[in-house]
Structures are given as C-alpha cells and as structure tokens.
Design an enzyme around this catalytic site. Structure first.
Site, PDB file in Angstrom:
ATOM      1  N   ASP A  38      19.134  39.225  74.336  1.00 43.07           N
ATOM      2  CA  ASP A  38      19.473  40.139  75.438  1.00 43.07           C
ATOM      3  C   ASP A  38      20.635  39.616  76.287  1.00 43.07           C
ATOM      4  O   ASP A  38      21.000  40.225  77.290  1.00 43.07           O
ATOM      5  CB  ASP A  38      18.246  40.393  76.327  1.00 43.07           C
ATOM      6  N   ARG A  96      41.201  37.635  92.173  1.00 41.95           N
ATOM      7  CA  ARG A  96      42.088  38.787  92.408  1.00 41.95           C
ATOM      8  C   ARG A  96      41.362  39.888  93.170  1.00 41.95           C
ATOM      9  O   ARG A  96      41.976  40.817  93.637  1.00 41.95           O
ATOM     10  CB  ARG A  96      42.650  39.296  91.080  1.00 41.95           C
ATOM     11  N   GLN A  97      40.044  39.780  93.287  1.00 46.98           N
ATOM     12  CA  GLN A  97      39.275  40.748  94.102  1.00 46.98           C
ATOM     13  C   GLN A  97      39.053  40.118  95.473  1.00 46.98           C
ATOM     14  O   GLN A  97      37.932  39.796  95.858  1.00 46.98           O
ATOM     15  CB  GLN A  97      37.956  41.066  93.422  1.00 46.98           C
ATOM     16  N   HIS A 130      44.098  32.163  92.777  1.00 52.25           N
ATOM     17  CA  HIS A 130      45.076  33.252  92.833  1.00 52.25           C
ATOM     18  C   HIS A 130      45.726  33.438  94.200  1.00 52.25           C
ATOM     19  O   HIS A 130      46.931  33.668  94.286  1.00 52.25           O
ATOM     20  CB  HIS A 130      44.420  34.558  92.374  1.00 52.25           C
ATOM     21  N   LYS A 193      56.997  44.166  91.210  1.00 50.87           N
ATOM     22  CA  LYS A 193      55.862  44.697  90.429  1.00 50.87           C
ATOM     23  C   LYS A 193      55.040  45.630  91.307  1.00 50.87           C
ATOM     24  O   LYS A 193      54.669  45.279  92.416  1.00 50.87           O
ATOM     25  CB  LYS A 193      54.992  43.537  89.944  1.00 50.87           C
ATOM     26  N   ARG A 195      51.540  48.010  91.333  1.00 46.44           N
ATOM     27  CA  ARG A 195      50.291  48.297  90.624  1.00 46.44           C
ATOM     28  C   ARG A 195      49.665  49.570  91.181  1.00 46.44           C
ATOM     29  O   ARG A 195      49.570  49.730  92.397  1.00 46.44           O
ATOM     30  CB  ARG A 195      49.316  47.125  90.783  1.00 46.44           C
ATOM     31  N   GLY A 227      48.267  40.156  79.737  1.00 50.06           N
ATOM     32  CA  GLY A 227      49.664  39.900  79.382  1.00 50.06           C
ATOM     33  C   GLY A 227      50.611  40.994  79.864  1.00 50.06           C
ATOM     34  O   GLY A 227      51.833  40.859  79.744  1.00 50.06           O
TER      35      GLY A 227
HETATM   36  C1  R5P Z   1      48.670  39.140  89.646  1.00 49.80           C
HETATM   37  O1  R5P Z   1      49.095  39.250  90.789  1.00 49.80           O
HETATM   38  C2  R5P Z   1      48.588  37.822  88.936  1.00 49.80           C
HETATM   39  O2  R5P Z   1      49.366  36.842  89.549  1.00 49.80           O
HETATM   40  C3  R5P Z   1      48.971  37.954  87.481  1.00 49.80           C
HETATM   41  O3  R5P Z   1      50.342  38.302  87.386  1.00 49.80           O
HETATM   42  C4  R5P Z   1      48.174  39.016  86.786  1.00 49.80           C
HETATM   43  O4  R5P Z   1      46.885  39.066  87.279  1.00 49.80           O
HETATM   44  C5  R5P Z   1      48.145  38.799  85.310  1.00 49.80           C
HETATM   45  O5  R5P Z   1      47.358  39.784  84.708  1.00 49.80           O
HETATM   46  P1  R5P Z   1      47.845  40.539  83.410  1.00 49.80           P
HETATM   47  O6  R5P Z   1      48.198  39.482  82.393  1.00 49.80           O
HETATM   48  O7  R5P Z   1      46.688  41.383  82.987  1.00 49.80           O
HETATM   49  O8  R5P Z   1      49.022  41.364  83.801  1.00 49.80           O
END
Ligand code: R5P
Length: 296
Positions: A38, A96-97, A130, A193, A195, A227
């Site tokens: 389980d 990251r959370q 992070h 970047k 999101r 990635g």
């Molecule tokens: C985000 O701010 C982190 O520093 C990484 O860039 C990110 O979490 C990497 O995740 P993934 O490889 O899924 O893009």
C-alpha cells in the site's frame, strides 16, 4: 572513528552518508527499509541510545515518502534518547511553495518546517534552499549551506571559461548567479521568466542586458525539475546566437526525461551536486556538509 558519533543514512542519501562516514570516521548506520504494497514504509534500526546522531535524507522524489521516512528516523532517535540529533536535508522539497501565490494555496514549506521543529532537534542543515522566505519558517537552528563556490570551482577546473557570460533563467535567481559569476570574474545577466500560476506553464521570451552573440553561456539555477526553465532559456539563448551552453545547478531532479530534452534544446553539459545523485552529480557535498556538523 569519532566516539559515539553515528551517521544514519536514509534511502535518498546513501551516497552522501557513506562519503561522510568514510571520510570523517563516523559510524555508518543504514536503517532497514521495507515498502509495503500500500506504499507504507517500515523502518527498522538498532538503538542509538546516548549516541550523537546525524540523519541524512534528501527530499527528492518520491518526495512525500522520503519526508515520512525522515520523520520516522528522527522519531526513533528521540525515542531511543540519542544524546544529540542533527538532520541534513541536502535537497529541501516544497521550498517553492513558500507563498500564497494564488488565493487559498497552502504554504507547504511552513508545514514541513513545523513538523521538523516539533522534534526539537539540535541543528538542521540544508543546501541552497530555494528562497529566503522558505528559510524563514524553520527558526534559528537551520543552516543553509551554499554549493555555489564548489560548483564554480568545478567549472574553473574543468571548463575553458574564455568568452563566458553567466545567465540566470529568472530574476529570482539573479543573486545566486551573481555570486557564481563573481567567483569566475565574468559578467552576468538574467532572463525574464513568467509563470502562469494557474497552469504552471512558463514563458521566457526576453532577456535583461548583454549582447550574447558568439558567447559561451553558463546558466546557473538552484534546481532542475522538469527542465522546462532550462529548455526555454536555451531556446531564447540560441535565438540570440550564443556559441554554446553549459548548465550548472545544485539540485538536478531531472524528471520526465529532462536530461535528454535539455540536451536536445542545445545544452552541452549539465553539472550538479550529489544532493540528488545521478549522472550529472559531479560535485560532492560531503566536505561542506561535514564543515557544518563538526564540533557541534
Ligand atoms: C524556479 O524559480 C526555480 O529556481 C527553478 O528554475 C525551477 O523550479 C526549475 O523547475 P523546472 O525544471 O520544472 O522548470
């Protein structure tokens, strides 16, 4: 052999635990782990009564399983009345959370910190967590060790750094990339970047500064998960006419064939630490981890 000192390796960090034991003469203890049908874990380990224990377990996938196993090992050390308990979490999951990005989201790193703090351990050591926000939930006995100097040393020893520009995939990681670039004595820029917080999709379409044509790029990030951040970075960098791309990160989770996809997107090599052991782990963390636990 250091008197009374035991290193207890969880299944996610056997390599690092073994390195620490071998290099520094700490008694190695590998608990017996059984996984039931389980999904429950069962851990059996000998008594650590009066021992100075260091437990090491990275929180890489399967993350929730590795968390419960870590808590089980700490619990056992407490029950046995170990004289001291230090915990090393080379890769800290859930960091990251660290904010309520969308209303109603649980700040899970705060919960994880609460669970660990409950045991009142002596010291918690992690590597390149992070964000500063994540760190703030743990209280004063957490040490966040930086692997950036080690990664930079590796690059200086193994890669020709002529014509290099260091790149952070986002503004959030810029100070980390700056620290790396300073050691290499190179320029550094960041990409923009964005999101989508609902879908998790990311876009990297513009950069901040720097003519990149013909440059050798070293992308620096704290972690690679799927990635996608690196792949989108490589696509933009290629459009800007860079000569070649290396990727450096502390934690390479490399999920969903990330390694193949990153290479297909134009990266020549990925260099990471062994916080999560895999083919990219070229930098061993045992020396810096030992520096954080010795004499304590
Ligand atoms: C985000 O701010 C982190 O520093 C990484 O860039 C990110 O979490 C990497 O995740 P993934 O490889 O899924 O893009």
């Amino acid at each position: 052999m250091l008197k009374n000192r035991v290193i207890i390796t969880g299944p996610a960090s056997e390599e690092l635990g073994t390195n620490l034991s071998r290099k520094y003469g700490m008694q190695l203890m590998k608990p017996e782990i059984k996984i039931f049908s389980d999904g429950e874990s069962k851990i059996t380990m000998e008594s650590v009564k009066n021992k100075n224990c260091t437990i090491i377990q990275s929180l890489c996938p399967p993350i929730d399983r590795h968390i419960i196993q870590l808590l089980m090992m700490i619990h056992k050390c407490k029950l046995d009345r170990a004289s001291k308990i230090t915990v090393i979490i080379p890769y800290m999951a859930y960091a990251r959370q660290d904010k309520e990005f969308v209303k109603g989201e649980v700040i899970t790193i705060a919960l994880l910190a609460k669970l660990i703090k409950y045991f009142n351990i002596f010291k918690l050591i992690t590597v390149d967590i992070h964000s500063k926000e994540s760190l703030s939930y743990f209280g004063s006995n957490i040490i966040n060790v930086s692997a950036i100097p080690l990664l930079a040393r590796y690059v200086l020893d193994n890669i020709d750094t002529d014509n290099v520009i260091v790149v952070s995939p986002d503004y959030g990681g810029f100070s980390r990339a700056q620290k790396f670039a300073k050691i290499l004595k190179k320029d550094v820029i960041y990409l923009n970047k964005n999101r989508n917080r609902q879908t998790g999709d990311i876009k990297i379409e513009t950069k901040h500064g720097g003519d990149l044509k013909g440059k050798k790029i070293i992308i620096v990030d704290d972690m690679i998960s799927t990635g996608n951040s690196i792949i989108k970075s490589c696509e933009l960098l290629k459009k800007n006419g860079v000569a070649n791309i290396f990727v450096v990160c502390t934690h390479a989770l490399l999920l969903n064939e990330a390694l193949i996809k990153i290479k297909q997107s134009g990266a020549y090599e990925i260099i990471s630490t062994n916080s999560v052991p895999n083919v990219c782990s070229k930098v061993d963390l045992s020396d810096i981890l030992y520096s954080s636990i010795k004499d304590k």
